[in-house]
Enzyme design. Structure first.
Site, PDB file in Angstrom:
ATOM      1  N   THR A  57       0.820  -1.215  -0.103  1.00  0.00           N
ATOM      2  CA  THR A  57       0.348   0.132  -0.309  1.00  0.00           C
ATOM      3  C   THR A  57       1.107   1.056   0.203  1.00  0.00           C
ATOM      4  O   THR A  57       0.687   1.994  -0.670  1.00  0.00           O
ATOM      5  CB  THR A  57      -0.852  -0.173   1.248  1.00  0.00           C
ATOM      6  OG1 THR A  57      -2.104  -1.249   1.252  1.00  0.00           O
ATOM      7  CG2 THR A  57      -1.465   1.467   1.943  1.00  0.00           C
ATOM      8  N   ASN A  88      -6.045  -9.734  -7.870  1.00  0.00           N
ATOM      9  CA  ASN A  88      -5.856 -10.159  -6.703  1.00  0.00           C
ATOM     10  C   ASN A  88      -7.813 -11.103  -6.230  1.00  0.00           C
ATOM     11  O   ASN A  88      -7.273 -11.981  -5.324  1.00  0.00           O
ATOM     12  CB  ASN A  88      -6.087  -9.277  -4.928  1.00  0.00           C
ATOM     13  CG  ASN A  88      -6.083  -8.162  -5.747  1.00  0.00           C
ATOM     14  OD1 ASN A  88      -6.021  -7.634  -6.715  1.00  0.00           O
ATOM     15  ND2 ASN A  88      -7.277  -7.273  -4.584  1.00  0.00           N
ATOM     16  N   GLN A  93       0.469  -9.588  -6.376  1.00  0.00           N
ATOM     17  CA  GLN A  93      -0.330 -11.163  -6.141  1.00  0.00           C
ATOM     18  C   GLN A  93       1.442 -11.723  -7.660  1.00  0.00           C
ATOM     19  O   GLN A  93       0.667 -12.979  -7.058  1.00  0.00           O
ATOM     20  CB  GLN A  93      -1.218 -11.141  -6.867  1.00  0.00           C
ATOM     21  CG  GLN A  93      -2.374 -10.351  -6.095  1.00  0.00           C
ATOM     22  CD  GLN A  93      -2.484 -10.773  -4.622  1.00  0.00           C
ATOM     23  OE1 GLN A  93      -1.970 -12.163  -4.422  1.00  0.00           O
ATOM     24  NE2 GLN A  93      -2.941 -10.779  -3.643  1.00  0.00           N
ATOM     25  N   ALA A 138       5.492  -8.858   1.337  1.00  0.00           N
ATOM     26  CA  ALA A 138       6.512  -9.772   1.600  1.00  0.00           C
ATOM     27  C   ALA A 138       5.122 -10.571   2.147  1.00  0.00           C
ATOM     28  O   ALA A 138       5.736 -12.104   1.834  1.00  0.00           O
ATOM     29  CB  ALA A 138       7.049  -9.164   3.084  1.00  0.00           C
ATOM     30  N   HIS A 139       3.970 -10.406   2.505  1.00  0.00           N
ATOM     31  CA  HIS A 139       3.293 -10.948   3.183  1.00  0.00           C
ATOM     32  C   HIS A 139       2.535 -12.454   2.393  1.00  0.00           C
ATOM     33  O   HIS A 139       1.776 -12.677   2.963  1.00  0.00           O
ATOM     34  CB  HIS A 139       2.677 -10.575   4.594  1.00  0.00           C
ATOM     35  CG  HIS A 139       1.432  -9.292   3.852  1.00  0.00           C
ATOM     36  ND1 HIS A 139      -0.105  -9.639   3.676  1.00  0.00           N
ATOM     37  CD2 HIS A 139       0.828  -8.648   3.229  1.00  0.00           C
ATOM     38  CE1 HIS A 139      -0.591  -8.973   3.217  1.00  0.00           C
ATOM     39  NE2 HIS A 139       0.166  -7.775   3.355  1.00  0.00           N
ATOM     40  N   THR A 159      13.328   4.843  11.174  1.00  0.00           N
ATOM     41  CA  THR A 159      14.367   3.563  11.464  1.00  0.00           C
ATOM     42  C   THR A 159      14.158   1.971  11.018  1.00  0.00           C
ATOM     43  O   THR A 159      13.136   2.126  11.456  1.00  0.00           O
ATOM     44  CB  THR A 159      14.938   2.997  12.818  1.00  0.00           C
ATOM     45  OG1 THR A 159      15.668   4.153  13.570  1.00  0.00           O
ATOM     46  CG2 THR A 159      15.231   2.818  13.832  1.00  0.00           C
ATOM     47  N   CYS A 188      -9.501  -6.700   1.712  1.00  0.00           N
ATOM     48  CA  CYS A 188     -10.086  -5.272   1.705  1.00  0.00           C
ATOM     49  C   CYS A 188     -11.468  -5.062   2.125  1.00  0.00           C
ATOM     50  O   CYS A 188     -12.148  -3.992   2.866  1.00  0.00           O
ATOM     51  CB  CYS A 188      -8.950  -4.904   1.474  1.00  0.00           C
ATOM     52  SG  CYS A 188      -8.064  -4.691   1.307  1.00  0.00           S
TER      53      CYS A 188
END
Ligand code: PMP
Length: 390
Positions: A72, A151, A179, A200-201, A242, A330
């Site tokens: 996002t 998606n 995707q 990543a997920h 950071t 979503c």
């Protein structure tokens, strides 16, 4: 009762063991990657090694990978009028989006609503290339955003062809490859994308980390002149704050593992998915599989049975031990017609029944069997409910 079977990989995938190990190791470290001492340098090394692995997944140079909090944010970062190419200002005047983009792209990023235009898709969900060409003729310096794979439907766009059209019109192409990454070839040069977002997920890394990848374009190196988050100058000034070292380490490990297993996993998933579709259609011949004639991801089926509402079906499946969703996660909490199916010209009544079944590397024959058993029970009981209510 049968074990639970997870068919919602397009919403999120389980964390890979190697990603978890890399994260646990990083969590045991102390340094801030911006510090010059040994502890800081060690954290920096973890980040840079992970950056190389993420870059390798998409065939990019490590220096062109910017870590973000997810796709996002990567999409928001990419979709800005303030681009520089080859060290010169190259302000974008119009943003063109396909009608089936993820909401994080549909928001238009940092473009004013008046300069965002939608590109139509065919009934199979593929971007209309003629409409793209004529749209591009209306802008001087366009930015175009088209996803690699959808998606909800899994439909894959002809990105290389789109890139050629966009570049011929002096445009820049952003590709939301969330995707596709780890499931199909996602080489940034082969795709011809100038900017590419990944998360990543969806490929076995942790939630809350992603990347925007840039590519040296035909016009020169591309740079984003306006960061979303300004501050300490991390990520070459593109994303201050950071770094989340553990999440980055997990992301890198997941990318490397996904790439090694990708082709074998794709073959296995496609075979399970094809069996699933054949048997669903045999059990429920009136079911409609969306985008079935288009090239699709090996893991995704979006299906509707006329007269069955997705909200009720999802709850019934959940009670039968099956996790699946309606269209995108979503919007699945809300009862709302899918913009993807609307864009493909699907009747709202049928679209309301769309169920997304998405598989992954650990989906087994037994999972598919459980789903098919639940399918027959759930569909027939919902039909009875429907008949009684009528
Ligand atoms: N684009 C697509 C195509 C997606 O499927 C998703 C995740 N639903 C996103 C962007 C957003 O990714 P993230 O969850 O990392 O913000």
């Amino acid at each position: 009762m049968a074990e639970r079977a997870y068919f919602d990989w397009n919403a999120t995938a389980p964390l890979r063991a190697v990603a978890r190990e890399a994260m646990v190791m990083a969590l045991a470290m102390t340094g801030n990657a911006s510090s010059v001492h040994a502890e800081g340098r060690a954290a920096r090394q973890v980040i840079e090694k992970a950056r190389e692995k993420v870059a390798a997944l998409v065939g990019a140079e490590a220096k062109n990978v910017t870590f973000t909090s997810g796709a996002t944010e990567a999409n928001m970062l990419a979709l800005t009028p303030a681009l520089e190419i080859g060290g010169r200002k190259a302000l974008r005047d119009t943003l063109f989006l396909s009608a089936v983009e993820h909401p994080s792209v549909r928001s238009g990023g940092r473009f004013a609503a008046g300069v965002v235009e939608e590109l139509p898709v065919s009934g199979d969900g593929i971007v209309d290339l003629r409409a793209l060409r004529s749209a591009l003729a209306r802008a001087e310096r366009p930015l175009v955003s088209v996803m690699l794979a959808n998606n909800e439907t899994g439909v894959i766009q002809p990105i290389a062809e789109i890139a050629e059209i966009v570049h011929t019109a002096n445009g820049i192409l952003h590709v939301d490859a969330v995707q596709g990454a780890g499931r199909i070839d996602c080489n940034i040069s082969a795709l011809g994308a100038d900017l590419l977002s990944i998360s990543a997920h969806k490929l076995g890394g942790p939630q809350g980390i992603g990347a925007l990848v840039r590519q040296g374009t035909v016009f020169g190196d591309i740079h984003i002149a306006s960061p979303l988050i300004a501050g300490g100058g991390q990520e070459r000034g593109l994303r201050a704050g950071t770094e989340n070292v553990a999440a980055i380490a997990g992301f890198g490990a997941a990318c490397a593992a996904a790439e090694v297993a990708r082709q074998a996993d794709a073959v296995r998933m496609a075979s399970l998915r094809d069996t699933l579709e054949t048997r669903l259609l045999a059990a429920t011949p009136e079911a409609v599989i969306f985008g079935a004639k288009a090239p699709r991801l090996p893991n995704t089926t979006l299906v509707a049975v006329p007269g069955i509402k997705a909200e009720t079906a999802i709850i019934a499946f959940d009670l039968s031990g099956i996790a699946l969703s309606s269209g995108s996660a979503c919007s699945s909490g809300r009862v709302q017609a899918s913009h993807v199916l609307a864009g493909m010209g699907v009747e709202p009544e049928l679209a309301r029944g769309a169920l997304r079944l998405s598989l992954g590397w650990s989906t087994s024959d037994a999972d598919v069997e459980n789903l098919l058993n639940a399918w027959n029970a759930v569909i027939s009981s919902l039909r009875k409910m429907h008949a009684n209510a009528a």
